[in-house]
Write a protein that holds these residues in place. Structure first.
Motif, PDB file in Angstrom:
ATOM      1  N   MET A 102      56.510  51.470 -19.981  1.00 33.64           N
ATOM      2  CA  MET A 102      56.320  50.329 -19.093  1.00 33.64           C
ATOM      3  C   MET A 102      57.287  49.191 -19.401  1.00 33.64           C
ATOM      4  N   LEU A 103      57.706  49.071 -20.648  1.00 35.06           N
ATOM      5  CA  LEU A 103      58.684  48.040 -21.001  1.00 35.06           C
ATOM      6  C   LEU A 103      59.937  48.153 -20.142  1.00 35.06           C
ATOM      7  N   GLY A 104      60.324  49.384 -19.803  1.00 33.60           N
ATOM      8  CA  GLY A 104      61.527  49.574 -19.000  1.00 33.60           C
ATOM      9  C   GLY A 104      61.376  49.041 -17.596  1.00 33.60           C
ATOM     10  N   GLY A 105      60.327  49.480 -16.899  1.00 35.96           N
ATOM     11  CA  GLY A 105      60.131  49.029 -15.529  1.00 35.96           C
ATOM     12  C   GLY A 105      59.931  47.536 -15.427  1.00 35.96           C
ATOM     13  N   MET A 106      59.148  46.970 -16.366  1.00 30.92           N
ATOM     14  CA  MET A 106      58.869  45.541 -16.291  1.00 30.92           C
ATOM     15  C   MET A 106      60.090  44.711 -16.677  1.00 30.92           C
ATOM     16  N   THR A 107      60.908  45.215 -17.603  1.00 31.91           N
ATOM     17  CA  THR A 107      62.142  44.498 -17.941  1.00 31.91           C
ATOM     18  C   THR A 107      63.070  44.447 -16.731  1.00 31.91           C
ATOM     19  N   TYR A 108      63.195  45.556 -16.033  1.00 33.37           N
ATOM     20  CA  TYR A 108      64.078  45.589 -14.863  1.00 33.37           C
ATOM     21  C   TYR A 108      63.493  44.811 -13.694  1.00 33.37           C
ATOM     22  N   ALA A 109      62.171  44.738 -13.606  1.00 36.15           N
ATOM     23  CA  ALA A 109      61.544  43.970 -12.529  1.00 36.15           C
ATOM     24  C   ALA A 109      61.723  42.476 -12.732  1.00 36.15           C
ATOM     25  N   LEU A 110      61.607  42.017 -13.981  1.00 36.94           N
ATOM     26  CA  LEU A 110      61.545  40.583 -14.240  1.00 36.94           C
ATOM     27  C   LEU A 110      62.836  39.983 -14.775  1.00 36.94           C
ATOM     28  N   LEU A 111      63.613  40.764 -15.521  1.00 40.95           N
ATOM     29  CA  LEU A 111      64.792  40.208 -16.191  1.00 40.95           C
ATOM     30  C   LEU A 111      66.106  40.802 -15.695  1.00 40.95           C
ATOM     31  N   ARG A 112      66.043  41.828 -14.890  1.00 44.62           N
ATOM     32  CA  ARG A 112      67.191  42.377 -14.169  1.00 44.62           C
ATOM     33  C   ARG A 112      68.414  42.669 -15.044  1.00 44.62           C
ATOM     34  N   PRO A 113      68.334  43.563 -16.019  1.00 48.74           N
ATOM     35  CA  PRO A 113      69.535  43.961 -16.754  1.00 48.74           C
ATOM     36  C   PRO A 113      70.574  44.526 -15.784  1.00 48.74           C
ATOM     37  N   THR A 114      71.828  44.435 -16.171  1.00 51.87           N
ATOM     38  CA  THR A 114      72.906  44.875 -15.284  1.00 51.87           C
ATOM     39  C   THR A 114      73.192  46.373 -15.388  1.00 51.87           C
ATOM     40  N   VAL A 115      72.671  47.022 -16.419  1.00 50.67           N
ATOM     41  CA  VAL A 115      72.923  48.456 -16.625  1.00 50.67           C
ATOM     42  C   VAL A 115      71.958  49.275 -15.767  1.00 50.67           C
ATOM     43  N   PRO A 116      72.434  50.286 -15.035  1.00 50.25           N
ATOM     44  CA  PRO A 116      71.534  51.102 -14.208  1.00 50.25           C
ATOM     45  C   PRO A 116      70.547  51.899 -15.057  1.00 50.25           C
ATOM     46  N   MET A 117      69.366  52.162 -14.473  1.00 52.12           N
ATOM     47  CA  MET A 117      68.312  52.892 -15.182  1.00 52.12           C
ATOM     48  C   MET A 117      67.861  54.100 -14.371  1.00 52.12           C
ATOM     49  N   VAL A 118      67.610  55.206 -15.083  1.00 51.29           N
ATOM     50  CA  VAL A 118      67.008  56.409 -14.518  1.00 51.29           C
ATOM     51  C   VAL A 118      65.709  56.655 -15.258  1.00 51.29           C
ATOM     52  N   CYS A 119      64.647  57.010 -14.538  1.00 50.95           N
ATOM     53  CA  CYS A 119      63.348  57.257 -15.160  1.00 50.95           C
ATOM     54  C   CYS A 119      63.019  58.752 -15.117  1.00 50.95           C
ATOM     55  N   ILE A 120      62.508  59.279 -16.223  1.00 49.93           N
ATOM     56  CA  ILE A 120      62.171  60.692 -16.328  1.00 49.93           C
ATOM     57  C   ILE A 120      60.727  60.850 -16.790  1.00 49.93           C
ATOM     58  N   ALA A 121      59.920  61.589 -16.018  1.00 45.24           N
ATOM     59  CA  ALA A 121      58.547  61.901 -16.419  1.00 45.24           C
ATOM     60  C   ALA A 121      57.937  62.839 -15.385  1.00 45.24           C
ATOM     61  N   HIS A 122      56.988  63.625 -15.819  1.00 43.50           N
ATOM     62  CA  HIS A 122      56.229  64.448 -14.867  1.00 43.50           C
ATOM     63  C   HIS A 122      55.396  63.562 -13.949  1.00 43.50           C
ATOM     64  N   GLN A 123      54.992  62.394 -14.442  1.00 41.97           N
ATOM     65  CA  GLN A 123      54.122  61.507 -13.658  1.00 41.97           C
ATOM     66  C   GLN A 123      54.737  61.101 -12.326  1.00 41.97           C
ATOM     67  N   TYR A 124      56.064  61.119 -12.194  1.00 40.55           N
ATOM     68  CA  TYR A 124      56.680  60.702 -10.937  1.00 40.55           C
ATOM     69  C   TYR A 124      56.455  61.714  -9.815  1.00 40.55           C
ATOM     70  N   MET A 125      55.909  62.883 -10.156  1.00 40.60           N
ATOM     71  CA  MET A 125      55.473  63.808  -9.114  1.00 40.60           C
ATOM     72  C   MET A 125      54.360  63.183  -8.265  1.00 40.60           C
ATOM     73  N   ALA A 126      53.696  62.156  -8.800  1.00 42.00           N
ATOM     74  CA  ALA A 126      52.628  61.487  -8.053  1.00 42.00           C
ATOM     75  C   ALA A 126      53.136  60.903  -6.744  1.00 42.00           C
ATOM     76  N   PHE A 127      54.438  60.613  -6.655  1.00 44.51           N
ATOM     77  CA  PHE A 127      55.016  60.048  -5.443  1.00 44.51           C
ATOM     78  C   PHE A 127      55.510  61.130  -4.481  1.00 44.51           C
ATOM     79  N   HIS A 128      55.406  62.405  -4.878  1.00 48.07           N
ATOM     80  CA  HIS A 128      55.907  63.506  -4.051  1.00 48.07           C
ATOM     81  C   HIS A 128      54.811  63.982  -3.103  1.00 48.07           C
ATOM     82  N   SER A 129      55.187  64.286  -1.883  1.00 50.04           N
ATOM     83  CA  SER A 129      54.204  64.651  -0.861  1.00 50.04           C
ATOM     84  C   SER A 129      53.500  65.970  -1.148  1.00 50.04           C
ATOM     85  N   ASN A 130      54.091  66.846  -1.961  1.00 49.58           N
ATOM     86  CA  ASN A 130      53.477  68.151  -2.250  1.00 49.58           C
ATOM     87  C   ASN A 130      52.615  68.151  -3.504  1.00 49.58           C
ATOM     88  N   PHE A 131      52.509  67.021  -4.183  1.00 48.49           N
ATOM     89  CA  PHE A 131      51.798  67.014  -5.462  1.00 48.49           C
ATOM     90  C   PHE A 131      50.306  67.216  -5.255  1.00 48.49           C
TER      91      PHE A 131
END
Length: 382
Positions: free
Chosen positions: A115-144
């Motif tokens: 969560m530190l990653g998402g909240m840091t990018y939401a509130l403090l906007r680092p300039t380096v691009p971020m990619v997120c990896i987890a099985h949990q992101y299947m929750a956003f997929h229509s077939n899950f």
């Protein structure tokens, strides 16, 4: 390419995934410059990770999940209250993460569900691009696959998942099998990240059932199942055992928790009984071992994993240690699944590298929402 990791320190799954991706990146000639690992007051960076991760590790405070001490069930309300209680130190952690990112200036940040990653990018906007990896992101997929009902747990799970990925270029959703990407949701489907200790094993056919017993209630159910089927050999790795091997009788033996020994046992067992953690079920599928998946009480994510794993054919879901259900399932298990699973896993090398290359040369940055940023900054600073 220089890569910085952000890793949730809760449990083993995200940490082992980080180790696996670090191995992959090193093989490809890229540099992992370090890892920021979320810890709590009573949970430091696990030894197995610090001993194997070759780059510098920075522990940073992050509110953890709260489980019931007796049943090991997830406590969503207590988890939320604890996070609010730690609002000020959490804000300091976000600043620390932002400062590390800006100091290291990697080409891309890879966030393993911290969560530190998402909240840091939401509130403090680092300039380096971020990619997120987890099985949990299947929750956003229509077939899950999701359990029926449990509306409150579902919303809490989705909210927690969203908090980890604000500002991400892409969400790499680890999946049991290939699914179509949904780029309009930033979701791309990728294979599991498995530790090298598992992929190097050569599985053999076995005649015993293997159980991973961390919940007190699950041990009681295992003993009941053993009484009903005393002729079936069972080996259980149990957190309450203090010696390597504790023989109960001729067909039941408990073992002390040992990650290396457990996967060695897994390679030669007939089937496994486990909670529905994504990592362990994937390891079983890679080794061709069907799984009886028993989600922890109130653990919505594991409930989803069990249903989705059953859909993918890696095992059968159950709400308890139902040995008859597993025995009846074994003849239906597709013995070719392991071969297909290994082929899917092998695609990971190219899919992960392609995703990080895309992120390191982004054409635009996702917006995190100005109103959300303003309100959250005010809450955490107050």
């Amino acid at each position: 390419m220089r890569v910085l990791f952000l890793v949730q320190g809760e449990g083993r799954g995200h940490l082992t995934q980080a180790l696996s991706l670090a191995q992959l990146l090193q093989i490809a000639g890229h540099e992992v410059v370090g890892a920021i690992v979320g810890i709590t007051a009573d949970r430091d960076v696990p030894t197995f990770f610090s001993e194997k991760f070759s780059a510098p590790i920075t522990p940073v405070f992050s509110p953890g999940l709260v489980y019931n001490a007796g049943t090991n069930a997830l406590e969503p309300v207590k988890t939320t209250l604890q996070a609010l209680r730690y609002a000020k130190p959490f804000w300091r952690s976000l600043v620390q993460v932002r400062d590390i990112i800006e100091k290291e200036q990697p080409d891309v940040v890879v966030n393993f569900f911290e969560m530190l990653g998402g909240m840091t990018y939401a509130l403090l906007r680092p300039t380096v691009p971020m990619v997120c990896i987890a099985h949990q992101y299947m929750a956003f997929h229509s077939n899950f696959q999701r359990p029926k009902g449990q509306w409150l747990y579902r919303q809490a799970f989705k909210l927690n998942t969203r908090l980890t990925c604000f500002g991400a270029q892409e969400l790499l959703a680890l999946s049991f099998d290939k699914q179509p990407d949904e780029p309009h949701k930033r979701v791309r489907i990728v294979p599991p990240l498995l530790r090298q200790e598992v992929t190097e094993l050569k599985p053999t056919a076995g005649d015993f059932l293997l159980a991973y017993v961390t919940q007190p209630g699950l041990k009681v159910e295992l003993l009941k199942a053993h009484e009903q089927h005393p002729d079936i050999r069972m080996d259980g790795f149990h957190s309450g055992v203090t010696i390597p091997d504790q023989a109960i009788d001729d067909t039941l033996t408990f073992h002390a928790i040992d990650g290396k020994r457990f996967v060695e046992f897994m390679a030669c067992c007939k089937a496994i009984v486990t909670t529905a953690g994504f990592e362990s079920v994937c390891e079983a599928a890679y080794l061709g071992k069907p799984a009886l998946m028993i989600p922890q009480s109130n653990h919505y994510e594991q409930a989803c994993n069990a249903i989705d794993g059953q859909r993918a054919g890696v095992g059968v879901a159950s709400d308890r240690f139902d040995l008859d259900k597993l025995i009846n399932y074994l003849p239906q298990y597709d013995k070719q699944l392991s071969e297909r699973f290994r082929a899917w896993h092998a695609q990971g090398y190219f899919l992960f590298l392609a995703a990080l290359n895309r992120a390191s040369t982004p054409t635009s940055k996702p917006s995190s929402g100005g109103f959300f940023q303003t309100r959250m900054r005010h809450l955490l600073r107050s």
